[in-house]
Design an enzyme around this catalytic site. Structure first.
Site, PDB file in Angstrom:
ATOM      1  N   LYS A  26       0.707  -1.342  -0.060  1.00  0.00           N
ATOM      2  CA  LYS A  26       0.021   0.084   0.013  1.00  0.00           C
ATOM      3  C   LYS A  26       0.933   1.261   0.003  1.00  0.00           C
ATOM      4  CE  LYS A  26      -4.095  -2.162   1.744  1.00  0.00           C
ATOM      5  NZ  LYS A  26      -4.034  -3.556   2.047  1.00  0.00           N
TER       6      LYS A  26
HETATM    7  C1  LIG Z   1      -4.424  -4.644   1.332  1.00  0.00           C
HETATM    8  C2  LIG Z   1      -3.677  -5.718   1.045  1.00  0.00           C
HETATM    9  C3  LIG Z   1      -4.043  -6.671   0.293  1.00  0.00           C
HETATM   10  C4  LIG Z   1      -5.413  -6.624  -0.753  1.00  0.00           C
HETATM   11  O1  LIG Z   1      -5.188  -5.840  -1.484  1.00  0.00           O
HETATM   12  P1  LIG Z   1      -6.609  -5.290  -2.322  1.00  0.00           P
HETATM   13  O2  LIG Z   1      -6.066  -4.125  -3.045  1.00  0.00           O
HETATM   14  O3  LIG Z   1      -7.649  -4.827  -1.261  1.00  0.00           O
HETATM   15  O4  LIG Z   1      -7.289  -6.454  -3.105  1.00  0.00           O
HETATM   16  C5  LIG Z   1      -3.244  -8.105   0.289  1.00  0.00           C
HETATM   17  N1  LIG Z   1      -2.116  -8.003   0.877  1.00  0.00           N
HETATM   18  C6  LIG Z   1      -1.718  -7.068   1.892  1.00  0.00           C
HETATM   19  C7  LIG Z   1      -0.605  -7.305   2.741  1.00  0.00           C
HETATM   20  C8  LIG Z   1      -2.690  -5.901   1.938  1.00  0.00           C
HETATM   21  O5  LIG Z   1      -1.910  -5.070   2.772  1.00  0.00           O
END
Ligand SMILES: *Cc1c(COP(=O)(O)O)cnc(C)c1O
Length: 463
Positions: free
Chosen positions: A110
């Site tokens: 993220k």
């Molecule tokens: C947010 C997250 C996901 C999922 O991603 P999306 O965009 O919500 O599908 C997967 N793995 C980790 C470690 C995350 O923080």
């Protein structure tokens, strides 16, 4: 480039307008009017670029109302916070490629979008002479990535609610040890659902929202999705060159469908090159049932060892529906209204044939996830975090002669408990997590009450 809503109810907007907006005013999600198709000539130029240079070329196509010099600066500053010189390195292990997306300040993918978005918010607020108070609830990763995206920035305060004692100790420390005065961590005496309800209620009070210029950083923000398109194109270049392959597949651990939707956009932009995307889920398998059976029906949220994927309603799914339904906003609107009422959607064989040209899908349970971490470690010495392990396990189910690129969405040290259960020891902590316990904590405990959180905001918000 102009932007429209999946539900067809807004006049086309330039990029900058979409950034501060979040949801479109008609309740839909923002999408570009057209997806640019990249020519062979451009691709061969892009092939040799560094990550920030490639990000600039890709984002420039979509953010054409930002002066190029400013866009380049926002991107360079965002990726200067990453600890790996390649930003998103690709490593080959056990016959699959791992795209490491966890070299940012909070060790989860993220950061790639939120480091950029933080810069972009600050830039646009300054340009307009505005202030913003970001309000959000987190069960873990999003909160810390959002905090690190805007810490220390001018004209922005951020308020993150988390359920007291219910997020992992590492994740809690990542949030509460940030010293910047514009960061407010609120430990709520309740569950994650309580936190979300409070945030929803406050956003629902439109005069309060307006008075305190409340903003959101959740994954429906178009700029977040856009920033994630870059690493698919990046990894495609790296792997297709090494393997002399014309086609690759990606496996994506999925929760809100934001990350994999970015992969879908990259697939369309490249034309060929990405053969299909593997949509990997944990026990919360609504999206896997959709791809495999055409059954998109709401279940109960199950808590797992990959908590960032413990989601039933995938907020970005509507973006994909728009394309599946032939870019027909009336059909999207009808489907979303039906889903809100009945909690389920079903799809025709014709729709499903289309879905399966883009996606493969598997749901991986806790036991399979732990044994994936264990066997991968035994065979390669490489430690997968539980989210990445879900993606690798699903990817291996669909491994053929094409290279399989698995997205590593978090560093294993963020989830020491399940990793220890799988391999008998905790992963080593990278620099970013060392010494967290010794740092001063800044956190306020509040009861699960809308009125108390509102009072706190009123006292500490920028106006
Ligand atoms: C947010 C997250 C996901 C999922 O991603 P999306 O965009 O919500 O599908 C997967 N793995 C980790 C470690 C995350 O923080």
């Amino acid at each position: 480039m102009r932007y429209i809503s999946t539900r067809g109810g807004i006049n086309p907007l330039p990029f900058k307008e979409t950034v501060l907006m979040g949801l479109a005013e008609d309740g839909g999600l923002i999408l570009p009017e057209a997806i640019p198709r990249i020519t062979e000539e451009t691709l061969s130029y892009w092939q040799s670029l560094s990550y920030p240079e490639l990000a600039f070329e890709v984002l420039k196509l979509f953010a054409d109302d930002l002066p190029p010099h400013d866009l380049r600066d926002l991107i360079n500053r965002a990726y200067a916070t990453f600890t790996h010189p390649e930003i998103c390195p690709v490593v080959k292990k056990n016959g699959v490629y791992i795209l490491e997306l966890f070299h940012g300040p909070t060790l989860a993918f993220k950061d790639i979008a939120l480091q950029f978005l933080g810069n972009l918010f600050e830039y646009l607020l300054k340009e307009r002479g505005l202030k913003m108070n970001i309000l959000g609830a987190t069960s873990g990763d999003t909160g810390s990535a959002a905090i690190y995206g805007v810490r220390g920035r001018k004209n922005i305060n951020i308020f993150i609610l988390f359920p007291k004692g219910r997020v992992s100790p590492v994740q809690e420390l990542q949030m509460t040890t940030v010293p910047d005065k514009n960061v407010f961590c609120l430990a709520i005496e309740g569950t994650f659902d309580d936190c979300q309800q409070i945030v929803k209620a406050i956003f629902g009070d439109l005069s309060f929202k307006k008075k305190y210029a409340l903003g959101a950083v959740n994954s429906i923000n178009w700029a977040r999705v856009l920033a994630q398109v870059v690493y698919y194109i990046w990894a495609y270049f790296k792997v297709s060159e090494t393997e002399k392959a014309t086609e690759v597949r990606f496996s994506v651990p999925t929760g809100n469908f934001g990350d994999i939707f970015a992969g879908y956009l990259a697939k369309r932009m490249l034309g060929k090159g990405i053969e299909r995307l593997v949509l990997a889920t944990n026990e919360n398998d609504i999206l896997t049932r959709f791809v495999n059976k055409g059954d998109y029906s709401l279940g109960k949220v199950t808590s797992t060892i990959s908590p960032s994927m413990d989601i039933q309603i995938a907020s970005n799914f509507e973006r994909y529906l728009y394309y599946l339904f032939g870019e027909n906003p009336a059909r999207v609107r009808a489907a979303m209204e039906k889903f809100a009422k009945e909690g389920r959607l079903s799809f025709s064989e014709e729709d499903l044939a289309k879905v399966r040209k883009d996606f493969l899908s598997a749901s991986i349970n806790q036991e399979e996830t732990l044994s994936m971490i264990a066997s991968f470690y035994q065979e390669t010495g490489y430690i997968l975090d539980p989210h990445t392990a879900v993606g690798v396990a699903a990817g291996l189910k669909f491994k053929d002669q094409r290279p399989m690129i698995c997205l590593a969405t978090a560093h294993p040290a963020k989830f020491p408990e399940p990793v220890k259960k799988a391999i008998g020891r905790e992963p080593e902590r990278p620099e970013a997590l060392k010494g967290l316990e010794g740092k001063e904590k800044r956190v306020t405990t509040l009861p699960a009450s809308v009125a108390e959180v509102k009072a706190f905001l009123a006292k500490n918000a920028l106006i």
